[in-house]
Write a protein that holds these residues in place. Sequence first.
Motif, PDB file in Angstrom:
ATOM      1  N   SER A  36      10.189  21.642  -1.740  1.00 11.95           N
ATOM      2  CA  SER A  36      11.554  21.975  -1.131  1.00 11.95           C
ATOM      3  C   SER A  36      11.530  21.131   0.081  1.00 11.95           C
ATOM      4  CB  SER A  36      11.637  23.616  -0.655  1.00 11.95           C
ATOM      5  OG  SER A  36      12.804  23.838  -0.191  1.00 11.95           O
ATOM      6  N   GLU A  37      10.473  21.131   0.994  1.00 16.98           N
ATOM      7  CA  GLU A  37      10.661  20.414   2.215  1.00 16.98           C
ATOM      8  C   GLU A  37      10.790  18.928   2.069  1.00 16.98           C
ATOM      9  OE1 GLU A  37       7.140  21.552   4.072  1.00 16.98           O
ATOM     10  OE2 GLU A  37       7.705  23.562   4.975  1.00 16.98           O
ATOM     11  N   GLY A  63       7.987  32.402  -2.234  1.00 19.55           N
ATOM     12  CA  GLY A  63       6.656  32.588  -1.462  1.00 19.55           C
ATOM     13  C   GLY A  63       5.545  31.604  -1.901  1.00 19.55           C
ATOM     14  N   ASN A  64       6.178  30.717  -2.883  1.00 17.65           N
ATOM     15  CA  ASN A  64       4.997  29.793  -3.397  1.00 17.65           C
ATOM     16  C   ASN A  64       4.744  28.688  -2.636  1.00 17.65           C
ATOM     17  OD1 ASN A  64       4.241  27.415  -5.401  1.00 17.65           O
ATOM     18  ND2 ASN A  64       4.228  29.063  -6.845  1.00 17.65           N
ATOM     19  N   GLY A  65       3.471  28.315  -2.268  1.00 18.78           N
ATOM     20  CA  GLY A  65       3.383  27.154  -1.326  1.00 18.78           C
ATOM     21  C   GLY A  65       3.596  25.810  -2.174  1.00 18.78           C
ATOM     22  N   ARG A 115       7.401  25.425  -2.146  1.00 18.50           N
ATOM     23  CA  ARG A 115       7.724  25.096  -0.563  1.00 18.50           C
ATOM     24  C   ARG A 115       7.732  23.946  -0.255  1.00 18.50           C
ATOM     25  NH1 ARG A 115       5.632  29.302   1.381  1.00 18.50           N
ATOM     26  NH2 ARG A 115       3.592  28.330   2.275  1.00 18.50           N
ATOM     27  N   ASP A 116       6.245  23.084  -0.644  1.00 16.47           N
ATOM     28  CA  ASP A 116       6.083  21.684  -0.221  1.00 16.47           C
ATOM     29  C   ASP A 116       7.117  20.938  -0.745  1.00 16.47           C
ATOM     30  OD1 ASP A 116       4.040  22.523   1.412  1.00 16.47           O
ATOM     31  OD2 ASP A 116       2.395  22.229  -0.502  1.00 16.47           O
ATOM     32  N   SER A 155      15.592  25.451  -0.812  1.00 15.31           N
ATOM     33  CA  SER A 155      14.933  26.086   0.185  1.00 15.31           C
ATOM     34  C   SER A 155      14.933  27.548   0.240  1.00 15.31           C
ATOM     35  CB  SER A 155      15.702  25.642   1.737  1.00 15.31           C
ATOM     36  OG  SER A 155      15.537  23.983   1.542  1.00 15.31           O
ATOM     37  N   ALA A 164      12.578  29.010  -2.533  1.00 20.64           N
ATOM     38  CA  ALA A 164      11.343  28.595  -2.215  1.00 20.64           C
ATOM     39  C   ALA A 164      10.831  29.800  -0.990  1.00 20.64           C
ATOM     40  CB  ALA A 164      11.010  27.245  -1.665  1.00 20.64           C
ATOM     41  N   ALA A 165      11.782  30.072  -0.078  1.00 22.77           N
ATOM     42  CA  ALA A 165      11.331  31.221   0.774  1.00 22.77           C
ATOM     43  C   ALA A 165      11.299  32.339   0.288  1.00 22.77           C
ATOM     44  CB  ALA A 165      12.444  31.111   1.950  1.00 22.77           C
TER      45      ALA A 165
END
Length: 662
Positions: free
Chosen positions: A316-317, A308-310, A313-314, A301, A304-305
């Motif tokens: 990671s969520e 800044g890669n979308g 980040r998805d 997490s 990913a933050a």
Amino acid sequence: MNDPIQVFRTEASELFEQIESGLLDLLHDLSDRDQIDAVFRGLHTLKGSGAMFGFEGLASFTHHCETAFDQVRKGEVPATEALVSAILNAQDHMKALIESPGPHHDAQSERLLLTLNAALGGSSSASADGQIAIEGKAPSTKTGSTTWRLKIRLPKNAMANGTNPLGLLNELRGVGECEITADRTSFPDFLNLSPLDLHLAWDVTLTTERSRSEIEDVFMFVIDDMQLEIQELPMRSVPAGAVGDGSAPRPPQSVETVAAGKLTDTKSGSKAGDNVKVPAERLDELMDRVGELVIAQSRLSQLAASIGNGQLRDVSEDVDRLSGELRDTMMVLRMVPVGSLFSRFRRLVHDLSRETGKTIELQTDGESTEVDKTVIERLADPLVHLVRNAIDHGLEGPEERLRNGKSSTGIVSLSATQAGGEVVISIKDDGRGINRERVRAKGEAAGLVQPGAVMSDQELLQLIFKPGFSTAEKITNLSGRGVGMDVVRRTIDELRGTIDIRSEFGVGSEVNLRIPLTLAIIDGLLVRVGDSRYVIPLSAVEECLELSLEEDIRSRGRSFISLRDSLVPFLRLRDLFATGTEPELHQKCVIVSTGNERVGLVVDQIIGDHQTVIKSMSKLHSTADMFSGATILGDGGVALIMDVNQLVLRGQSKEALMRAAV
């Protein structure tokens, strides 16, 4: 768990719990047929399993206890308190026979069997084979030999469900002389043969002095699902030990079908067990893996933050959600009802009642409340000390209770309730309560309290948990050495819990233990003090306030903050940890509590929530009592976990010193 002896010991432990529970329930109603049958079944299973796994001494000894309850079951002797106590004592001996089998137990076995026979109301004599014959009682077997013909057919899924047909047949051989013939009429051809199915049936001719009901007892645990026919044959039609000699037997005098349950096929009707036994070590190992996953997810997490890669980040969520669900599922797997802990004290109270001569009733509530299994294991000893202390120091004798207008029966209550991330376990009695004058006098004599010092009621009562403290006038088998309550305090502190005491002299006392639900993964509040980060257990956090630099300067020398018309002491963690850094412009004050006590912790920054995987600290850090452990952060750094109990105690000490100075 592949060791069959260890498997037997685990199953025997469960049987002992069932037997003990049935015996203690039977004390409330000695005519309770269900409990009598339950105890008999437990003893019968223990005897059979012991013999199967080679514990011959256990099987032989348990056989006598089983026989005694068989007489009760058949109405030949009544159930009495003396008999129940004799079986309880015998059960303790059975545990010893499992732990260390050998002839060194023979003398104790003989003494216990003599006590058992005395409880049955007869005198005892040992026969040549070691059996105890009970005189003056109706015999449990029929006089003379009788020949029986048995037709036995077990369900096809019997072996898949754990039934051993050979064990049943061997047990029949122990009943009397028998001839066994296999019936292969239902055996399928090779193409239709299933190795999991049982296709054999048996014809058995049994000559014995035992009764029909004792033959039925061999099949007690499978009788509902099998077909069993028992025919009594004339002795002259079938010679003892001979079957199928060419002579046609005369028609049977009586035929009885004991059970004709519908046979089920494993291919169509069998159902796997709903429960699976898993060794506790595997759960602990799985919990460690889940903890490592939580740490890795935190790193993902953070990565990913920062990138800044979308898409990252998805992902990671998704991993965050799945790891959270896995963590919650794992926590549920580790949870154990607290009733498994409470049930142990029924026997303790029963034994202490007989030892002290006091009439005691144990009441329990909240048995379904679930706690981490590690917490349950660690709480056993503290609760033993608290219950023994309540009975010895708290409860009065029957005569004294009647003089004080109370019932002659003293009551000890155990209850459990869940409050947020904690479980509150209460031990309450309706005895004489705590004599505060005696506690203070003992505290001053031991140097724990300065004469004339001002103490709150809770501080005074907490003295009973000091090492070596005891108000007992003489040392007994139960108490008086001042070590038990110290063990309670030390264990509860190690569990990051707290102890509250309430007592009213002449009415009774109540001790409340507040324990975290789990010791593995907790929700924490991540804060920064100076250049280091720390975790405060979120269950102890009440609220967060802002402490400006002006307020910080103004409060120096008194260290109190006004919170809704009450003064709360606070600790500047920057000074306490000697960070050597300057205070931030806008500091934060985190209000934490343990029970009714509160203290503020001044930090430089509140970073946010953090899933905290607790790592134990080494022995080199044993003096760092302000911290209960450590955790690994997402960036690979380490954060110490604050011990809120110790910090609150420091705040209280600081408050007392300031008030004394005023």
